[in-house]
Design a protein around this motif. Sequence first.
Motif, PDB file in Angstrom:
ATOM      1  N   VAL A 132      -6.842  10.171   5.900  1.00  0.00           N
ATOM      2  CA  VAL A 132      -6.505   8.747   5.933  1.00  0.00           C
ATOM      3  C   VAL A 132      -5.774   8.415   7.232  1.00  0.00           C
ATOM      4  CG1 VAL A 132      -5.117   6.922   4.873  1.00  0.00           C
ATOM      5  CG2 VAL A 132      -6.459   8.459   3.424  1.00  0.00           C
ATOM      6  N   TYR A 133      -4.801   9.243   7.589  1.00  0.00           N
ATOM      7  CA  TYR A 133      -4.035   8.992   8.811  1.00  0.00           C
ATOM      8  C   TYR A 133      -4.799   9.401  10.064  1.00  0.00           C
ATOM      9  CZ  TYR A 133       0.147   7.633   6.283  1.00  0.00           C
ATOM     10  OH  TYR A 133       1.047   6.947   5.507  1.00  0.00           O
ATOM     11  N   LEU A 159      -0.326   2.420   7.899  1.00  0.00           N
ATOM     12  CA  LEU A 159      -0.780   1.616   6.762  1.00  0.00           C
ATOM     13  C   LEU A 159      -1.068   0.177   7.166  1.00  0.00           C
ATOM     14  CD1 LEU A 159       1.503   2.906   3.861  1.00  0.00           C
ATOM     15  CD2 LEU A 159      -0.921   3.375   4.240  1.00  0.00           C
ATOM     16  N   GLU A 160      -0.351  -0.323   8.156  1.00  0.00           N
ATOM     17  CA  GLU A 160      -0.601  -1.697   8.594  1.00  0.00           C
ATOM     18  C   GLU A 160      -1.980  -1.811   9.237  1.00  0.00           C
ATOM     19  OE1 GLU A 160       0.368  -5.330   8.022  1.00  0.00           O
ATOM     20  OE2 GLU A 160       1.777  -3.729   7.546  1.00  0.00           O
ATOM     21  N   LEU A 205       0.820  -1.211   0.000  1.00  0.00           N
ATOM     22  CA  LEU A 205       0.000   0.000   0.000  1.00  0.00           C
ATOM     23  C   LEU A 205       0.855   1.262   0.000  1.00  0.00           C
ATOM     24  CD1 LEU A 205      -2.862  -0.760   2.550  1.00  0.00           C
ATOM     25  CD2 LEU A 205      -2.995  -0.684   0.064  1.00  0.00           C
ATOM     26  N   VAL A 206       0.375   2.265  -0.741  1.00  0.00           N
ATOM     27  CA  VAL A 206       0.952   3.611  -0.717  1.00  0.00           C
ATOM     28  C   VAL A 206      -0.165   4.548  -0.294  1.00  0.00           C
ATOM     29  CG1 VAL A 206       2.026   5.442  -2.077  1.00  0.00           C
ATOM     30  CG2 VAL A 206       2.585   3.033  -2.543  1.00  0.00           C
ATOM     31  N   ALA A 207       0.062   5.292   0.774  1.00  0.00           N
ATOM     32  CA  ALA A 207      -0.995   6.132   1.340  1.00  0.00           C
ATOM     33  C   ALA A 207      -1.555   7.116   0.325  1.00  0.00           C
ATOM     34  CB  ALA A 207      -0.456   6.883   2.559  1.00  0.00           C
ATOM     35  N   ALA A 208      -0.695   7.686  -0.508  1.00  0.00           N
ATOM     36  CA  ALA A 208      -1.155   8.649  -1.509  1.00  0.00           C
ATOM     37  C   ALA A 208      -2.105   7.993  -2.511  1.00  0.00           C
ATOM     38  CB  ALA A 208       0.040   9.266  -2.227  1.00  0.00           C
ATOM     39  N   ASP A 209      -1.831   6.741  -2.871  1.00  0.00           N
ATOM     40  CA  ASP A 209      -2.721   6.016  -3.798  1.00  0.00           C
ATOM     41  C   ASP A 209      -4.082   5.773  -3.155  1.00  0.00           C
ATOM     42  OD1 ASP A 209      -0.635   5.939  -5.576  1.00  0.00           O
ATOM     43  OD2 ASP A 209      -0.071   3.858  -5.123  1.00  0.00           O
ATOM     44  N   GLY A 250     -10.773   9.465  -2.678  1.00  0.00           N
ATOM     45  CA  GLY A 250     -11.266  10.839  -2.681  1.00  0.00           C
ATOM     46  C   GLY A 250     -11.205  11.482  -1.311  1.00  0.00           C
ATOM     47  N   VAL A 251     -10.466  10.880  -0.405  1.00  0.00           N
ATOM     48  CA  VAL A 251     -10.297  11.395   0.950  1.00  0.00           C
ATOM     49  C   VAL A 251      -8.878  11.949   1.064  1.00  0.00           C
ATOM     50  CG1 VAL A 251     -10.218  10.746   3.392  1.00  0.00           C
ATOM     51  CG2 VAL A 251     -11.968   9.784   1.901  1.00  0.00           C
TER      52      VAL A 251
END
Length: 207
Positions: free
Chosen positions: A62-63, A69-70, A46-50, A56-57
């Motif tokens: 996200v964080y 990410l885990e 996973l890449v947070a930006a993706d 769309g958030v």
Amino acid sequence: MPPASTPASAATAEPAVDGRTARRDRNRDAVLDAVIELFTEGHVGLVAADVAERSGVSLRSVYRYFDDLEALARAAIARQMERFGPVAEIDHLGEGPLDDRIERIVDSRLRLFEAIGATRRAAIQRAPSNPLLAEQLERTRVALAEQTEAMFAPELAALAAADRRDVAPALDLLLGFESIDQLRRAQGLDETQTRGVLRTALTRLLA
């Protein structure tokens, strides 16, 4: 005595809070669905930006919803497993002719593979460094193994104890996720071909 009037500020506060909560829940679900889509497309790392772009958030949000990410991956995998849990259920285990029981359990495992295959691959990759995922995978494996033994209980009961100790694990192996993944992805078989391989192998093992 007439009821005390509610201050205007209190009357508007609750809907505002409910609205924020609903929006937060929608955004969180969008993030989880984005992760599942990325897993399905083969993006196991996973890449947070993706995730932010797909959902769309904002990246910051996200964080805000997930510590890292885990934690995000674990939540998405749990969501997908829970969502498709009923797909794994089979009625009348151990009842009916052998051919019918083989057909039903093969159908069930292929449906389950299609539903959660990509998510389960992501879980398997993360399990060595994530005890919670490893535990979840093991629970699922044990539950499916028990289902297999219950489906073929009449045939297993008819075997000598030594033979039963050999045959039961072989049945579990044939119907396990890794075997179906090997047939579908590594060997390139389509669903019909995979169904034929599993049906033939199970019949020869049990008949």
